[in-house]
Design a protein around this motif. Structure first.
Motif, PDB file in Angstrom:
ATOM      1  N   ASP A 145      -4.717  -0.148   9.579  1.00 58.16           N
ATOM      2  CA  ASP A 145      -6.063  -0.145  10.414  1.00 58.16           C
ATOM      3  C   ASP A 145      -7.140  -0.671   9.593  1.00 58.16           C
ATOM      4  OD1 ASP A 145      -6.346   1.982   8.613  1.00 58.16           O
ATOM      5  OD2 ASP A 145      -6.683   3.377  10.483  1.00 58.16           O
ATOM      6  N   TYR A 146      -6.979  -1.157   8.492  1.00 63.31           N
ATOM      7  CA  TYR A 146      -8.023  -1.589   7.501  1.00 63.31           C
ATOM      8  C   TYR A 146      -9.088  -0.491   6.958  1.00 63.31           C
ATOM      9  CZ  TYR A 146      -6.400  -6.335   8.545  1.00 63.31           C
ATOM     10  OH  TYR A 146      -5.757  -7.281   8.777  1.00 63.31           O
ATOM     11  N   SER A 147      -8.663   0.733   7.159  1.00 58.41           N
ATOM     12  CA  SER A 147      -9.497   1.725   6.905  1.00 58.41           C
ATOM     13  C   SER A 147      -9.569   2.328   5.535  1.00 58.41           C
ATOM     14  CB  SER A 147      -9.061   3.126   7.760  1.00 58.41           C
ATOM     15  OG  SER A 147      -7.785   3.562   7.284  1.00 58.41           O
ATOM     16  N   ASP A 148      -8.735   1.680   4.846  1.00 60.65           N
ATOM     17  CA  ASP A 148      -8.689   2.069   3.262  1.00 60.65           C
ATOM     18  C   ASP A 148      -8.009   0.891   2.467  1.00 60.65           C
ATOM     19  OD1 ASP A 148      -9.180   3.594   0.982  1.00 60.65           O
ATOM     20  OD2 ASP A 148      -6.966   4.122   1.030  1.00 60.65           O
ATOM     21  N   PHE A 149      -8.515   0.564   1.516  1.00 58.06           N
ATOM     22  CA  PHE A 149      -8.061  -0.275   0.339  1.00 58.06           C
ATOM     23  C   PHE A 149      -7.955   0.308  -0.894  1.00 58.06           C
ATOM     24  CE2 PHE A 149      -9.572  -3.225   3.778  1.00 58.06           C
ATOM     25  CZ  PHE A 149      -8.818  -4.509   3.642  1.00 58.06           C
ATOM     26  N   LYS A 150      -6.812   0.290  -1.301  1.00 56.35           N
ATOM     27  CA  LYS A 150      -6.641   0.818  -2.768  1.00 56.35           C
ATOM     28  C   LYS A 150      -5.516   0.225  -3.387  1.00 56.35           C
ATOM     29  CE  LYS A 150      -6.070   5.381  -5.085  1.00 56.35           C
ATOM     30  NZ  LYS A 150      -5.891   6.844  -4.664  1.00 56.35           N
ATOM     31  N   THR A 151      -5.878  -0.301  -4.679  1.00 56.96           N
ATOM     32  CA  THR A 151      -4.923  -0.882  -5.634  1.00 56.96           C
ATOM     33  C   THR A 151      -4.487   0.001  -6.723  1.00 56.96           C
ATOM     34  OG1 THR A 151      -5.779  -3.234  -4.875  1.00 56.96           O
ATOM     35  CG2 THR A 151      -4.330  -3.023  -6.902  1.00 56.96           C
ATOM     36  N   GLU A 152      -3.271   0.468  -6.793  1.00 60.11           N
ATOM     37  CA  GLU A 152      -2.825   1.426  -7.857  1.00 60.11           C
ATOM     38  C   GLU A 152      -2.706   0.635  -9.045  1.00 60.11           C
ATOM     39  OE1 GLU A 152      -3.031   4.550  -7.722  1.00 60.11           O
ATOM     40  OE2 GLU A 152      -2.942   4.989  -5.551  1.00 60.11           O
ATOM     41  N   LYS A 153      -2.537   1.598 -10.270  1.00 57.22           N
ATOM     42  CA  LYS A 153      -2.456   0.835 -11.571  1.00 57.22           C
ATOM     43  C   LYS A 153      -1.284  -0.012 -11.661  1.00 57.22           C
ATOM     44  CE  LYS A 153      -0.709   5.031 -13.583  1.00 57.22           C
ATOM     45  NZ  LYS A 153      -1.009   6.121 -14.712  1.00 57.22           N
ATOM     46  N   ASN A 154      -0.303   0.106 -10.895  1.00 50.56           N
ATOM     47  CA  ASN A 154       0.925  -0.614 -10.965  1.00 50.56           C
ATOM     48  C   ASN A 154       1.091  -1.647 -10.024  1.00 50.56           C
ATOM     49  OD1 ASN A 154       1.267   1.200  -8.607  1.00 50.56           O
ATOM     50  ND2 ASN A 154       3.241   1.099  -8.749  1.00 50.56           N
ATOM     51  N   VAL A 155       0.075  -2.077  -9.536  1.00 50.30           N
ATOM     52  CA  VAL A 155      -0.221  -3.253  -8.837  1.00 50.30           C
ATOM     53  C   VAL A 155      -1.399  -4.308  -9.226  1.00 50.30           C
ATOM     54  CG1 VAL A 155      -0.817  -4.222  -6.336  1.00 50.30           C
ATOM     55  CG2 VAL A 155       0.300  -2.026  -6.689  1.00 50.30           C
ATOM     56  N   TYR A 180       0.902  -1.063   0.056  1.00 50.54           N
ATOM     57  CA  TYR A 180      -0.141  -0.119   0.054  1.00 50.54           C
ATOM     58  C   TYR A 180       0.768   1.263  -0.059  1.00 50.54           C
ATOM     59  CZ  TYR A 180      -3.584   3.284   1.460  1.00 50.54           C
ATOM     60  OH  TYR A 180      -4.346   4.332   1.562  1.00 50.54           O
ATOM     61  N   GLU A 181       1.792   1.131   0.836  1.00 51.24           N
ATOM     62  CA  GLU A 181       2.985   2.400   0.769  1.00 51.24           C
ATOM     63  C   GLU A 181       3.794   2.231  -0.498  1.00 51.24           C
ATOM     64  OE1 GLU A 181       2.842   4.725   3.201  1.00 51.24           O
ATOM     65  OE2 GLU A 181       1.275   3.588   4.126  1.00 51.24           O
ATOM     66  N   ALA A 182       4.302   1.141  -0.932  1.00 48.31           N
ATOM     67  CA  ALA A 182       5.225   1.226  -1.970  1.00 48.31           C
ATOM     68  C   ALA A 182       4.506   1.493  -3.118  1.00 48.31           C
ATOM     69  CB  ALA A 182       5.808  -0.042  -1.758  1.00 48.31           C
ATOM     70  N   GLN A 183       3.375   1.303  -3.478  1.00 46.37           N
ATOM     71  CA  GLN A 183       2.728   1.511  -4.824  1.00 46.37           C
ATOM     72  C   GLN A 183       2.810   3.122  -5.093  1.00 46.37           C
ATOM     73  OE1 GLN A 183      -1.266  -0.041  -4.532  1.00 46.37           O
ATOM     74  NE2 GLN A 183      -2.002   1.379  -2.753  1.00 46.37           N
ATOM     75  N   THR A 184       2.485   3.966  -4.164  1.00 45.45           N
ATOM     76  CA  THR A 184       2.866   5.359  -4.678  1.00 45.45           C
ATOM     77  C   THR A 184       4.065   5.810  -4.401  1.00 45.45           C
ATOM     78  OG1 THR A 184       2.053   5.810  -2.386  1.00 45.45           O
ATOM     79  CG2 THR A 184       0.240   5.834  -3.965  1.00 45.45           C
ATOM     80  N   PRO A 211       5.825   4.776  -8.344  1.00 49.81           N
ATOM     81  CA  PRO A 211       4.924   4.556  -9.266  1.00 49.81           C
ATOM     82  C   PRO A 211       5.371   3.939 -10.674  1.00 49.81           C
ATOM     83  CG  PRO A 211       5.704   6.848  -9.161  1.00 49.81           C
ATOM     84  CD  PRO A 211       6.151   5.887  -8.085  1.00 49.81           C
ATOM     85  N   ASP A 212       6.530   3.916 -10.968  1.00 44.15           N
ATOM     86  CA  ASP A 212       7.124   3.290 -11.904  1.00 44.15           C
ATOM     87  C   ASP A 212       7.441   1.775 -11.874  1.00 44.15           C
ATOM     88  OD1 ASP A 212       6.982   5.676 -13.474  1.00 44.15           O
ATOM     89  OD2 ASP A 212       8.773   6.647 -12.806  1.00 44.15           O
ATOM     90  N   VAL A 213       7.544   1.187 -10.761  1.00 47.02           N
ATOM     91  CA  VAL A 213       7.671  -0.357 -10.281  1.00 47.02           C
ATOM     92  C   VAL A 213       6.469  -0.836 -10.452  1.00 47.02           C
ATOM     93  CG1 VAL A 213       8.683  -1.792  -8.710  1.00 47.02           C
ATOM     94  CG2 VAL A 213       9.745   0.350  -9.039  1.00 47.02           C
ATOM     95  N   LYS A 214       6.453  -2.232 -10.871  1.00 39.18           N
ATOM     96  CA  LYS A 214       5.121  -2.969 -10.734  1.00 39.18           C
ATOM     97  C   LYS A 214       5.149  -3.825  -9.689  1.00 39.18           C
ATOM     98  CE  LYS A 214       3.822  -2.517 -15.565  1.00 39.18           C
ATOM     99  NZ  LYS A 214       4.567  -1.487 -16.074  1.00 39.18           N
ATOM    100  N   PHE A 272      -0.723  -5.726 -19.150  1.00 38.16           N
ATOM    101  CA  PHE A 272      -0.472  -5.770 -17.842  1.00 38.16           C
ATOM    102  C   PHE A 272      -1.675  -4.636 -17.367  1.00 38.16           C
ATOM    103  CE2 PHE A 272       0.570  -3.606 -13.624  1.00 38.16           C
ATOM    104  CZ  PHE A 272       0.658  -4.658 -12.839  1.00 38.16           C
ATOM    105  N   ASP A 273      -1.418  -3.340 -17.775  1.00 39.42           N
ATOM    106  CA  ASP A 273      -2.602  -2.304 -17.548  1.00 39.42           C
ATOM    107  C   ASP A 273      -3.951  -2.866 -17.531  1.00 39.42           C
ATOM    108  OD1 ASP A 273      -0.403  -0.804 -16.852  1.00 39.42           O
ATOM    109  OD2 ASP A 273      -0.484   0.414 -18.613  1.00 39.42           O
ATOM    110  N   SER A 274      -4.253  -3.269 -18.671  1.00 40.14           N
ATOM    111  CA  SER A 274      -5.676  -3.870 -18.770  1.00 40.14           C
ATOM    112  C   SER A 274      -6.264  -5.075 -18.092  1.00 40.14           C
ATOM    113  CB  SER A 274      -5.944  -3.849 -20.455  1.00 40.14           C
ATOM    114  OG  SER A 274      -5.228  -4.986 -21.013  1.00 40.14           O
ATOM    115  N   LYS A 275      -5.459  -6.233 -18.040  1.00 39.17           N
ATOM    116  CA  LYS A 275      -5.515  -7.267 -17.441  1.00 39.17           C
ATOM    117  C   LYS A 275      -5.256  -7.623 -15.909  1.00 39.17           C
ATOM    118  CE  LYS A 275      -4.996 -12.268 -18.977  1.00 39.17           C
ATOM    119  NZ  LYS A 275      -4.067 -12.995 -19.762  1.00 39.17           N
ATOM    120  N   TYR A 276      -4.507  -6.926 -15.388  1.00 32.21           N
ATOM    121  CA  TYR A 276      -4.096  -7.035 -13.939  1.00 32.21           C
ATOM    122  C   TYR A 276      -3.894  -5.697 -13.170  1.00 32.21           C
ATOM    123  CZ  TYR A 276      -3.039 -11.825 -15.621  1.00 32.21           C
ATOM    124  OH  TYR A 276      -3.026 -12.928 -15.953  1.00 32.21           O
TER     125      TYR A 276
END
Length: 393
Positions: free
Chosen positions: A139-149, A117-121, A124-127, A303-307
């Protein structure tokens, strides 16, 4: 002169200490499988969790996928073992991998959810390929999967189904289930196990309630005397095989099975090599899923469209789950040789039903307990069990 020598020695020691901190797991390029083409930089990196690279579980399964793909495509690769098993430790290892040239980072298991969660932002250029988890805050307050994950999950209910089906088709009528904590993946394994046993019992024409299952969550994923004692009691009461679905809980079950002359079904990876008691394992296609995502990055460029930016479930349709069908280091080995009756042909037939959708096991049911532990009544009604009688402990 002595002062100069003393100063020099202190300087060398200090440099050595700094180099040792946060280093790669070892400097053996050949041992770790990298191509060595780019010196000290590695394009594909895997971060181990608190286990080792040869843990016969998530680390090893994922790493084998990395090695197979990277070796075939001449891409440098390396694994890194964190200094400590914590969110901060995992993130530090990711930092080290990226500073070492990683363009793709594989993280095997839900323990990496916060770190990714921290590393994805941060990168941003690493998959990132996160197996069995989705990026979230501590704390489970936020779930977010960026486009590079790529968040990769598995249809554990299908793998569990195959295990339960095989056990009953092999002639066993007294089954056990020992899960760790009632987290979604473990729940799904157990639910599938019961449904597979139910369908096999119907095929065999068995009577209602003729299959008996003792169903238990240990509340941990540990190898300890309590878990061994629980398994020992089950075997003493007539349980023929226990599906050990809880990380190191499996070691406790195997120890009890060895003493009782009983059987075990392993989980996640093929655990037949851990104990003669393991007749089969409900596996996840860790290596296969890693390879498919890497192919989307390096070969098909989708990758971008599939995963990217979403959660993808791997199931029977894309080799994401199954029972082992081969024996390591023995191309002529029979992966079903520890069954009395169940055969490879029977397995292929039921596996195809999962592939074509003829069989579609239930993954979740309504459970009142906030910790996710279902009652016997909830299991029977939620999973439509008739042939299977469940006792929850």
């Amino acid at each position: 002169m002595k002062k100069i020598i003393a100063f020099f020695m202190v300087f060398v020691l200090a440099i050595g200490a700094l180099t040792a901190c946060g280093k790669k797991d070892d400097n053996n390029a050949g041992k770790n499988g990298d191509t060595g083409k780019t010196g000290d930089t590695y394009e594909i990196a895997l971060i181990t969790d608190k286990g080792n690279i040869d843990d016969k579980s998530f680390n090893q399964g994922a790493w084998e996928g990395v090695v197979e793909f990277a070796t075939a495509n001449n891409i440098s690769h390396q694994y890194y073992k964190p200094e400590e098993a914590s969110d901060a430790g995992y993130l530090a290892a990711i930092d080290l991998a990226v500073s070492g040239g990683a363009k793709v980072v594989v993280t095997p298991g839900f323990l990496f959810e916060v770190a990714v969660y921290e590393a994805q932002t941060k990168y941003p250029d690493v998959k990132f390929i996160l197996l069995d988890g989705a990026p979230r805050t501590a704390d489970y307050s936020d779930f977010k999967t960026e486009k590079n994950v790529a968040s990769i999950m598995y249809a554990e209910e299908e793998s569990g189904y195959l295990a339960g089906y095989a056990a009953v088709m092999d002639g066993m009528k007294n089954l056990g289930f020992m899960g760790g904590m009632a987290v979604p993946a473990v729940q799904a394994f157990g639910y599938g196990y019961l449904q597979g046993a139910e369908d096999a019992a119907k095929e065999l024409g068995l009577g209602d309630g003729e299959i008996k299952v003792i169903y238990h969550y240990t509340g941990n994923f540990d190898e300890n005397d309590t878990n061994k004692a629980t398994a020992k009691t089950m075997y003493q009461e007539g349980v023929e095989v226990i599906f050990a679905c809880g990380g190191s809980v499996g070691k406790s079950v195997m120890a009890a099975a060895s003493e009782a002359g009983a059987k075990v079904i392993g989980v996640d990876v093929d655990q037949r090599y851990d104990s003669e008691t393991v007749i089969t394992s409900a596996t996840k296609g860790l290596g296969a899923s890693v390879i498919q995502v890497l192919e989307s990055i390096y070969k098909t460029n989708d990758f971008d469209s599939k995963y990217g930016g979403k959660t993808t479930y791997f199931d029977a349709k894309n080799d994401g789950v199954g029972l082992p069908t081969t024996v390591l280091d023995d191309p002529n080995g029979n992966a079903f040789d520890r069954f009395e009756k169940f055969t490879m042909d029977q397995y292929n037939a039921v596996f195809q039903k999962l592939v074509d959708g003829t069989v579609d096991p239930i993954r979740t049911i309504t459970v009142e307990d906030p910790n996710g532990v279902a009652t016997a009544e909830e299991l029977v009604s939620g999973l439509n069990l008739v042939k299977v009688q469940v006792e929850v402990r």
